[in-house]
Design a protein around this motif. Sequence first.
Motif, PDB file in Angstrom:
ATOM      1  N   GLU A   1      -4.203   1.671  -2.908  1.00 56.83           N
ATOM      2  CA  GLU A   1      -4.032   3.106  -2.635  1.00 56.83           C
ATOM      3  C   GLU A   1      -4.846   3.437  -1.387  1.00 56.83           C
ATOM      4  O   GLU A   1      -6.054   3.675  -1.450  1.00 56.83           O
ATOM      5  N   ARG A   2      -4.187   3.427  -0.253  1.00 55.39           N
ATOM      6  CA  ARG A   2      -4.856   3.670   1.016  1.00 55.39           C
ATOM      7  C   ARG A   2      -3.924   4.445   1.940  1.00 55.39           C
ATOM      8  O   ARG A   2      -2.727   4.573   1.706  1.00 55.39           O
ATOM      9  N   SER A   3      -4.504   4.965   3.014  1.00 58.55           N
ATOM     10  CA  SER A   3      -3.732   5.598   4.081  1.00 58.55           C
ATOM     11  C   SER A   3      -3.450   4.566   5.165  1.00 58.55           C
ATOM     12  O   SER A   3      -4.076   3.498   5.214  1.00 58.55           O
TER      13      SER A   3
ATOM     14  N   MET B   1       0.836  -1.199   0.000  1.00 59.08           N
ATOM     15  CA  MET B   1       0.000   0.000   0.000  1.00 59.08           C
ATOM     16  C   MET B   1       0.872   1.252   0.000  1.00 59.08           C
ATOM     17  O   MET B   1       2.018   1.246   0.444  1.00 59.08           O
ATOM     18  N   ASP B   2       0.282   2.318  -0.530  1.00 64.59           N
ATOM     19  CA  ASP B   2       0.891   3.638  -0.472  1.00 64.59           C
ATOM     20  C   ASP B   2      -0.230   4.656  -0.630  1.00 64.59           C
ATOM     21  O   ASP B   2      -1.261   4.361  -1.238  1.00 64.59           O
ATOM     22  N   PHE B   3      -0.024   5.844  -0.070  1.00 66.99           N
ATOM     23  CA  PHE B   3      -1.073   6.867  -0.140  1.00 66.99           C
ATOM     24  C   PHE B   3      -1.070   7.614  -1.465  1.00 66.99           C
ATOM     25  O   PHE B   3      -2.025   8.311  -1.791  1.00 66.99           O
TER      26      PHE B   3
ATOM     27  N   PHE C   1      -6.135   1.450   5.956  1.00 65.68           N
ATOM     28  CA  PHE C   1      -5.689   0.273   5.203  1.00 65.68           C
ATOM     29  C   PHE C   1      -6.255  -1.015   5.780  1.00 65.68           C
ATOM     30  O   PHE C   1      -6.588  -1.952   5.047  1.00 65.68           O
ATOM     31  N   GLY C   2      -6.373  -1.082   7.087  1.00 69.97           N
ATOM     32  CA  GLY C   2      -6.901  -2.292   7.708  1.00 69.97           C
ATOM     33  C   GLY C   2      -8.328  -2.607   7.302  1.00 69.97           C
ATOM     34  O   GLY C   2      -8.789  -3.755   7.466  1.00 69.97           O
ATOM     35  N   GLU C   3      -9.054  -1.636   6.767  1.00 70.27           N
ATOM     36  CA  GLU C   3     -10.434  -1.848   6.337  1.00 70.27           C
ATOM     37  C   GLU C   3     -10.534  -2.318   4.886  1.00 70.27           C
ATOM     38  O   GLU C   3     -11.635  -2.545   4.383  1.00 70.27           O
ATOM     39  N   THR C   4      -9.391  -2.467   4.210  1.00 67.20           N
ATOM     40  CA  THR C   4      -9.387  -2.839   2.801  1.00 67.20           C
ATOM     41  C   THR C   4      -9.952  -4.240   2.611  1.00 67.20           C
ATOM     42  O   THR C   4      -9.540  -5.188   3.296  1.00 67.20           O
ATOM     43  N   SER C   5     -10.867  -4.387   1.678  1.00 72.20           N
ATOM     44  CA  SER C   5     -11.419  -5.711   1.394  1.00 72.20           C
ATOM     45  C   SER C   5     -10.392  -6.538   0.627  1.00 72.20           C
ATOM     46  O   SER C   5      -9.584  -6.009  -0.135  1.00 72.20           O
ATOM     47  N   GLY C   6     -10.418  -7.828   0.838  1.00 72.11           N
ATOM     48  CA  GLY C   6      -9.532  -8.725   0.107  1.00 72.11           C
ATOM     49  C   GLY C   6      -8.183  -8.950   0.743  1.00 72.11           C
ATOM     50  O   GLY C   6      -7.374  -9.723   0.206  1.00 72.11           O
TER      51      GLY C   6
END
Length: 529
Positions: free
Chosen positions: A99-101, A73-75, A105-110
Amino acid sequence: MTDWTSGYVAGIDYTFDFHRQLTPALLGFAATAQGLRHGLDGDGLTYCELGCGQGFSANLLAAANPHIQFHAMDFSPSHIAGARELAQEAALENMHFHERSFEDFGETSGLPAAFDIIALHGVYSWVSEENRQHILRFIADRLKPGGLVYVSSNAQPGWAAAVPLRRILAARAEQGRGPLEERISEAMDFARRLAAAGGGYFGKNPSVTARLDHMASMPENYVAHEYFNKDWTPFLFEDLAAELGAAKLSFAGSVSLLDNLDCVRFTPQQRALLESESDPVRREGLRDVLLNEHFRTDIFVKGRLPHTPRGGIGAWFGAALALARPYGGGALRFHHRGRDVPLAQEDYAPVLQALAKGPATVRSLLDQGAFGALEWSAITRMLTVLAGTGQIVPALPPEGLEGRAAACRAFNLAVCKRAEESDSLRYLASPVTGGGVELDRFEQLFLLARSEGLQTPAEWAELVWRILAPQGQRLQHDGRVLETAEENLALLRARAGNFAARRLPLCESLGLTLEDRGQAPAQAREAAA
């Protein structure tokens, strides 16, 4: 409006470097060398890189380790878009970019429920305390028991003298106007004028002036991300360990292997002082004082599991190693932190000569008699020194080599094709080591020419010149730009000939060539047999 950068430099993209410290095989070897058990030789492994920048390291590692599922991940939208593009070109099905903060990021699905490895290179010292808390929460929630965390950080006391310089530079750039590149240049010029005006701070701290001079030679995107973020924290080790301890992490050692050998780093008097400190965290902090440490590359574990003496020997026996540099015989000098590392030629030469035939396990080297009459402690110390100085490199087992070789060919072809336009990507993926090997633009183009059926170094050079000439690019030699086609071709032929003689055999043994011959690298096959 919310500032999505959180104070991190976003006006200049980060570098495309490969960071070898992220390599799974190296992390596993470092744990073994520290006498710790790990699960990185198992199946179904998962790997997460936080703050992956351009994603080049993640893409390379995914190609070299198709048996591992990688998430990174990266913002920065531009970083993630570019990383995904390369992953698609290389058909990396085990690479997933987000692409997350750090906060969400912990809420990202998958995402996998838990990871075997979580890695942060060039992140932890350069983000806010709030974001460090988000990182720690993610690690606490998503790292498997027994999992490894790799984290690099700026360290005290090595950075202590330069803290005011960093503040001066960042404040000057923040108050300026115009593009970030211009503001950084003006800030550095302002600092140089302060030093030239007889500033007492610079006079009393000559290392600061040296650092300022060194910054002028560094790429501007590196300087921007190293010095000009809003947040910048060089840690005392005790403070770093305390923060990571909140996520149930314990210090395991350095991925810079020689930094784990006190017999290499310190004098007998210094070792006596260290041994008088019983607390391991405080003792590590004292090591930083003795070294004036400014940068750390640490491994932490969630659940420290030491080997039994017998189990530790067994783990060493199974460790596979490969030659990372050509060895033609003769004496070598090994250096670490400005000091010579004593290794006797009669001890290391048989090991390097054995590995010149192909990768081998420590058990195999023992069976071949490569260690002579050395005691076990001397063998493991020598192998750690050879790996720490880059003469050898941890390797992956022969099982799965064919699949790794195919994935690496696709990735390396994509990188070498990009070398037709740019020199920004300087590493290829090795299916033998599971890591990266540095090759410059010309070496990549020589491999590309060879993959297109051109047989001789002269033919490789001619193809490279046909690529460079229409772009108006010329080579330099002895500080002079070569203007004529004849001069450029002559230098390219010389470089191609040298590559064929010295580097190509190593490229073949490490599986870096681009031809699909329907088989694994020859020397690796022989070693497996």
